[in-house]
Scaffold this active site. Sequence first.
Site, PDB file in Angstrom:
ATOM      1  N   ALA A 227       0.840  -1.195   0.000  1.00 33.05           N
ATOM      2  CA  ALA A 227       0.000   0.000   0.000  1.00 33.05           C
ATOM      3  C   ALA A 227       0.879   1.250   0.000  1.00 33.05           C
ATOM      4  O   ALA A 227       1.992   1.251   0.524  1.00 33.05           O
ATOM      5  CB  ALA A 227      -0.907   0.004   1.226  1.00 33.05           C
ATOM      6  N   GLY A 228       0.357   2.309  -0.599  1.00 33.97           N
ATOM      7  CA  GLY A 228       1.068   3.585  -0.636  1.00 33.97           C
ATOM      8  C   GLY A 228       1.392   4.044  -2.031  1.00 33.97           C
ATOM      9  O   GLY A 228       1.461   5.252  -2.292  1.00 33.97           O
TER      10      GLY A 228
ATOM     11  N   ASN B  39       8.237   9.808   3.817  1.00 29.02           N
ATOM     12  CA  ASN B  39       6.986  10.370   3.322  1.00 29.02           C
ATOM     13  C   ASN B  39       6.107  10.807   4.484  1.00 29.02           C
ATOM     14  O   ASN B  39       6.085  10.195   5.539  1.00 29.02           O
ATOM     15  CB  ASN B  39       6.259   9.359   2.419  1.00 29.02           C
ATOM     16  CG  ASN B  39       5.198   8.567   3.148  1.00 29.02           C
ATOM     17  OD1 ASN B  39       4.083   9.052   3.367  1.00 29.02           O
ATOM     18  ND2 ASN B  39       5.543   7.346   3.538  1.00 29.02           N
ATOM     19  N   ARG B  40       5.409  11.896   4.246  1.00 26.95           N
ATOM     20  CA  ARG B  40       4.359  12.336   5.159  1.00 26.95           C
ATOM     21  C   ARG B  40       3.146  12.736   4.320  1.00 26.95           C
ATOM     22  O   ARG B  40       2.589  13.821   4.452  1.00 26.95           O
ATOM     23  CB  ARG B  40       4.839  13.488   6.060  1.00 26.95           C
ATOM     24  CG  ARG B  40       5.524  14.648   5.362  1.00 26.95           C
ATOM     25  CD  ARG B  40       5.798  15.773   6.354  1.00 26.95           C
ATOM     26  NE  ARG B  40       6.547  16.849   5.746  1.00 26.95           N
ATOM     27  CZ  ARG B  40       7.876  16.904   5.707  1.00 26.95           C
ATOM     28  NH1 ARG B  40       8.599  15.931   6.243  1.00 26.95           N
ATOM     29  NH2 ARG B  40       8.492  17.928   5.138  1.00 26.95           N
TER      30      ARG B  40
ATOM     31  N   GLY C 239       0.065  11.648   4.214  1.00 23.47           N
ATOM     32  CA  GLY C 239      -1.143  11.939   4.974  1.00 23.47           C
ATOM     33  C   GLY C 239      -2.413  11.369   4.370  1.00 23.47           C
ATOM     34  O   GLY C 239      -3.486  11.988   4.450  1.00 23.47           O
ATOM     35  N   PHE C 240      -2.314  10.163   3.782  1.00 23.93           N
ATOM     36  CA  PHE C 240      -3.497   9.487   3.236  1.00 23.93           C
ATOM     37  C   PHE C 240      -4.255  10.383   2.244  1.00 23.93           C
ATOM     38  O   PHE C 240      -5.475  10.530   2.314  1.00 23.93           O
ATOM     39  CB  PHE C 240      -4.459   9.057   4.344  1.00 23.93           C
ATOM     40  CG  PHE C 240      -3.964   7.993   5.272  1.00 23.93           C
ATOM     41  CD1 PHE C 240      -2.817   7.273   5.019  1.00 23.93           C
ATOM     42  CD2 PHE C 240      -4.669   7.702   6.433  1.00 23.93           C
ATOM     43  CE1 PHE C 240      -2.367   6.276   5.888  1.00 23.93           C
ATOM     44  CE2 PHE C 240      -4.247   6.713   7.314  1.00 23.93           C
ATOM     45  CZ  PHE C 240      -3.087   6.005   7.045  1.00 23.93           C
TER      46      PHE C 240
ATOM     47  N   ASN D  22      -5.305  -0.339   8.628  1.00 26.31           N
ATOM     48  CA  ASN D  22      -4.054   0.376   8.862  1.00 26.31           C
ATOM     49  C   ASN D  22      -4.203   1.238  10.121  1.00 26.31           C
ATOM     50  O   ASN D  22      -4.937   2.230  10.117  1.00 26.31           O
ATOM     51  CB  ASN D  22      -3.723   1.245   7.649  1.00 26.31           C
ATOM     52  CG  ASN D  22      -2.372   1.929   7.760  1.00 26.31           C
ATOM     53  OD1 ASN D  22      -1.723   1.890   8.804  1.00 26.31           O
ATOM     54  ND2 ASN D  22      -1.949   2.563   6.683  1.00 26.31           N
TER      55      ASN D  22
ATOM     56  N   ASN E 162       1.629   9.334   9.927  1.00 28.69           N
ATOM     57  CA  ASN E 162       1.306  10.618   9.320  1.00 28.69           C
ATOM     58  C   ASN E 162      -0.120  11.099   9.553  1.00 28.69           C
ATOM     59  O   ASN E 162      -0.515  12.140   9.027  1.00 28.69           O
ATOM     60  CB  ASN E 162       1.580  10.551   7.813  1.00 28.69           C
ATOM     61  CG  ASN E 162       3.036  10.263   7.518  1.00 28.69           C
ATOM     62  OD1 ASN E 162       3.919  10.828   8.168  1.00 28.69           O
ATOM     63  ND2 ASN E 162       3.299   9.383   6.582  1.00 28.69           N
TER      64      ASN E 162
ATOM     65  N   LYS F  33      -2.388  -4.025   9.962  1.00 23.94           N
ATOM     66  CA  LYS F  33      -1.022  -3.609   9.627  1.00 23.94           C
ATOM     67  C   LYS F  33      -0.428  -2.865  10.809  1.00 23.94           C
ATOM     68  O   LYS F  33      -1.008  -1.900  11.304  1.00 23.94           O
ATOM     69  CB  LYS F  33      -1.024  -2.713   8.388  1.00 23.94           C
ATOM     70  CG  LYS F  33       0.400  -2.362   7.902  1.00 23.94           C
ATOM     71  CD  LYS F  33       0.379  -1.747   6.519  1.00 23.94           C
ATOM     72  CE  LYS F  33       1.796  -1.545   5.971  1.00 23.94           C
ATOM     73  NZ  LYS F  33       1.788  -1.034   4.594  1.00 23.94           N
TER      74      LYS F  33
ATOM     75  N   THR G  15       5.946   1.995   7.882  1.00 25.64           N
ATOM     76  CA  THR G  15       7.163   2.806   7.929  1.00 25.64           C
ATOM     77  C   THR G  15       7.555   3.097   9.379  1.00 25.64           C
ATOM     78  O   THR G  15       6.769   2.934  10.308  1.00 25.64           O
ATOM     79  CB  THR G  15       6.962   4.125   7.179  1.00 25.64           C
ATOM     80  OG1 THR G  15       5.843   4.818   7.755  1.00 25.64           O
ATOM     81  CG2 THR G  15       6.677   3.876   5.707  1.00 25.64           C
TER      82      THR G  15
ATOM     83  N   GLY H  21      12.140   1.660   3.071  1.00 21.68           N
ATOM     84  CA  GLY H  21      13.290   1.274   2.278  1.00 21.68           C
ATOM     85  C   GLY H  21      14.275   0.421   3.046  1.00 21.68           C
ATOM     86  O   GLY H  21      13.965  -0.139   4.108  1.00 21.68           O
TER      87      GLY H  21
END
Length: 339
Positions: A65-66, A114-115, A117-118, A178, A183, A215, A245, A269
């Site tokens: 996801a993302g 990353n931020r 924020g959905f 989730n 974030n 998650k 993350t 990562g």
Amino acid sequence: MYRLLFRLVLSRLDPEFAHHLAFLVIRVLGWPGLRAITRAFTRPDRSLVVRTLGLEFPSPFGLAAGFDKEARGIPGFGALGFGHVEVGTITALAQPGNPKPRLFRLIPDRAVVNRMGFNNAGAEAAAPRIERARRQAVRPIIGVNIGKSKVVPVEEAIGDYLVSTRLLAPHADYLVVNVSSPNTPGLRGLQELDKLEPLLAAVRDAAGGVPVLVKIAPDLTDEQVLRIAELTLRLELAGIVATNTTLSRDGLVTDPAVVAAAGDGGLSGAPLAARALAVLRLLRAAVGPELCLIAVGGVTTAAEVRERLEAGATLVQGYTAFLYEGPFWARAVNRGLTS
């Protein structure tokens, strides 16, 4: 070729803009004619099929996801060789996400902060896109990752998740709750058992038999991980996705000034690999051999994917390395798994 393109061109572009460019290409590859041509070169070998969650996954390797927040690229990702695509995170309410810039590369670490924020158009907008993708004769397994709308107070989170569940579960092969993104303010607090148990029970009951997974964050203590494992078994959920993350910045080799400039947000990562693997091993020892565990965090190569499978993962997901390895990453992983 892609690595040269990344070094000379893509790495110089704003990361979010580069993401949108890549996503346009992926969507084009999902067009029927091009999808068939692409799949001729990327189709996973039948020996990689995994049966879990009552489903047949063409490969153990999928997209986390993302990347596809709006469920617009499912056919294209399937054409590129991913055995499953987890879309989202999708919220009940449409929301723009956090202010830009909100995506940052840490290239020496092969990592991303990353931020976002959905940022998404909401569950009602996503539902018909997922339904159309699911009608395709040849497609990846489709997971749907749902999160809390930012404007909804934590105290009202269950009702917010249930809106998404009722809209999206009918079109999902599996559903992921989730509660672990860093974030959305207050979201990680939902991992506390007194809040998590009623939330997961409510989503499970509203999902209409669609497998429900949770998650979790890598920043939980081992004790917290084990408590969530016990709760998952007690509620008879379908599985756990580990991990999201991290807030940690330990061990990075990127210039500290670059890291500081990136600011707050979740790190994904390669630096996440060790903790994600440790959480996976802890979970498998706690839940036994049958529960579906989806491992995510820091994998790049087929050897690293195989390591997660040997450590107890049922399935493995990637995301960040896609930005560094290019469009045929899943094909390379799948071929490596058969060798």
